[in-house]
Design a protein around this motif. Structure first.
Motif, short mmCIF file in Angstrom:
data_model
loop_
_atom_site.label_atom_id
_atom_site.label_comp_id
_atom_site.label_asym_id
_atom_site.label_seq_id
_atom_site.Cartn_x
_atom_site.Cartn_y
_atom_site.Cartn_z
N UNK A 111 0.98 -1.21 -0.05
CA UNK A 111 -0.18 0.04 0.11
C UNK A 111 0.76 1.42 0.14
N UNK A 112 2.02 1.25 0.66
CA UNK A 112 2.78 2.27 0.78
C UNK A 112 3.62 2.61 -0.55
N UNK A 113 4.19 3.68 -0.75
CA UNK A 113 5.07 3.73 -2.26
C UNK A 113 6.30 3.05 -2.06
N UNK A 114 6.63 2.91 -0.79
CA UNK A 114 8.00 2.13 -0.54
C UNK A 114 7.77 0.66 -0.74
N UNK A 115 6.54 0.10 -0.43
CA UNK A 115 6.38 -1.44 -0.59
C UNK A 115 5.88 -1.66 -2.19
N UNK A 116 5.11 -0.59 -2.59
CA UNK A 116 4.98 -0.76 -4.07
C UNK A 116 6.31 -0.76 -4.98
N UNK A 117 7.05 0.15 -4.61
CA UNK A 117 8.57 0.18 -5.39
C UNK A 117 9.32 -1.08 -5.12
N UNK A 118 9.29 -1.92 -3.94
CA UNK A 118 9.99 -3.08 -3.59
C UNK A 118 9.21 -4.21 -4.58
N UNK A 119 8.09 -4.22 -4.46
CA UNK A 119 7.43 -5.23 -5.28
C UNK A 119 7.70 -5.15 -6.91
N UNK A 120 7.77 -3.87 -7.46
CA UNK A 120 7.96 -3.64 -8.74
C UNK A 120 9.50 -3.85 -9.19
N UNK A 121 10.38 -3.60 -8.18
CA UNK A 121 11.65 -3.77 -8.35
C UNK A 121 12.04 -5.46 -8.28
N UNK A 122 11.27 -6.23 -7.47
CA UNK A 122 11.47 -7.78 -7.50
C UNK A 122 10.76 -8.27 -8.70
N UNK A 123 9.92 -7.89 -9.11
CA UNK A 123 9.05 -8.38 -10.29
C UNK A 123 10.07 -7.89 -11.52
N UNK A 124 10.49 -6.92 -11.46
CA UNK A 124 11.53 -6.81 -12.74
C UNK A 124 12.72 -7.57 -12.59
N UNK A 125 13.27 -7.98 -11.44
CA UNK A 125 14.49 -8.99 -11.15
C UNK A 125 13.93 -10.41 -11.87
N UNK A 126 12.77 -10.81 -11.37
CA UNK A 126 12.24 -12.12 -11.97
C UNK A 126 11.74 -12.34 -13.35
N UNK A 127 11.67 -10.99 -14.00
CA UNK A 127 11.53 -11.09 -15.48
C UNK A 127 12.54 -11.11 -16.24
N UNK A 128 13.99 -11.42 -15.46
CA UNK A 128 15.22 -11.51 -16.04
C UNK A 128 15.85 -12.88 -15.55
N UNK A 129 15.26 -13.93 -15.80
CA UNK A 129 15.69 -15.10 -15.47
C UNK A 129 17.13 -15.46 -15.71
N UNK A 130 17.55 -15.19 -16.76
CA UNK A 130 18.99 -15.46 -17.03
C UNK A 130 20.00 -14.93 -16.30
#
Length: 187
Positions: free
Chosen positions: A73-92
């Motif tokens: 819900x907080x901006x920092x939590x949303x940023x963390x989720x977005x950053x993790x998703x971006x990492x997971x989108x690069x499996x190699x």
């Protein structure tokens, strides 16, 4: 290729049942009597090598990857989720395979209540969120696949202490527990 993973739970059922019982004996807070006990610090990885196709299916408590399990819900939590998703989108960048096998990403599917694309019903009754990532790689020379190195995954997500790996490949089926100190999986 999905059929490979449909058969996987049945092939590994005896091992999973034994693991669930062991988890239940040692961790009453997190073992729910199901085959997929939710335990912080522990992720599960199914690996299947079939012909030129290498499939990886990672299941992890959100706590291991983003540091929390509640809805962002907080901006920092949303940023963390977005950053993790971006990492997971690069499996190699998370899973290192032998370069000689010439593997390229063919398919990717990420799901989690935190990503907003999975119904809240995907949470278990203790309100634990999971993150599921499914990847398929096409490998030109699968015979060159000697190992799968999980070191980058452990470095990217240090709260992940161990990964329970179930592998089906040309050499049969095996279960391995990987840690940051022992992160190489023979294929």
């Amino acid at each position: 290729m999905r059929r490979l993973f449909l058969a996987l739970p049945f092939a590994l059922l005896p091992l999973a049942v034994a693991q669930a019982h062991e988890d239940h004996d040692h961790d009453h807070d997190h073992a729910h009597g199901s085959l997929g006990a939710h335990e912080h610090g522990v992720a599960r990885l199914n690996v299947a090598l079939d012909g030129k196709s290498l499939e990886l299916e990672l299941e992890s408590p959100a706590m291991n990857l983003v540091g929390f399990e509640h809805a962002a819900s907080s901006d920092s939590d949303k940023a963390k989720v977005a950053a993790v998703r971006a990492q997971l989108e690069k499996p190699l960048a998370l899973f290192t395979v032998d370069k000689a096998a010439n593997c390229s990403e063919a398919d990717r599917d990420l799901e989690s209540p935190l990503f907003g694309d999975t119904p809240e019903a995907a949470k278990d009754h203790h309100d634990h969120s999971e993150i599921h990532a499914h990847y398929r790689f096409d490998c030109d020379k699968p015979e060159q696949l000697g190992k799968l190195d999980l070191s980058p995954l452990f470095k990217a997500f240090p709260a992940t202490q161990k990964i329970q790996v179930q592998l089906i490949g040309p050499n049969g089926q095996q279960g391995i527990e990987a840690t940051a100190a022992n992160a190489s999986i023979p294929l």
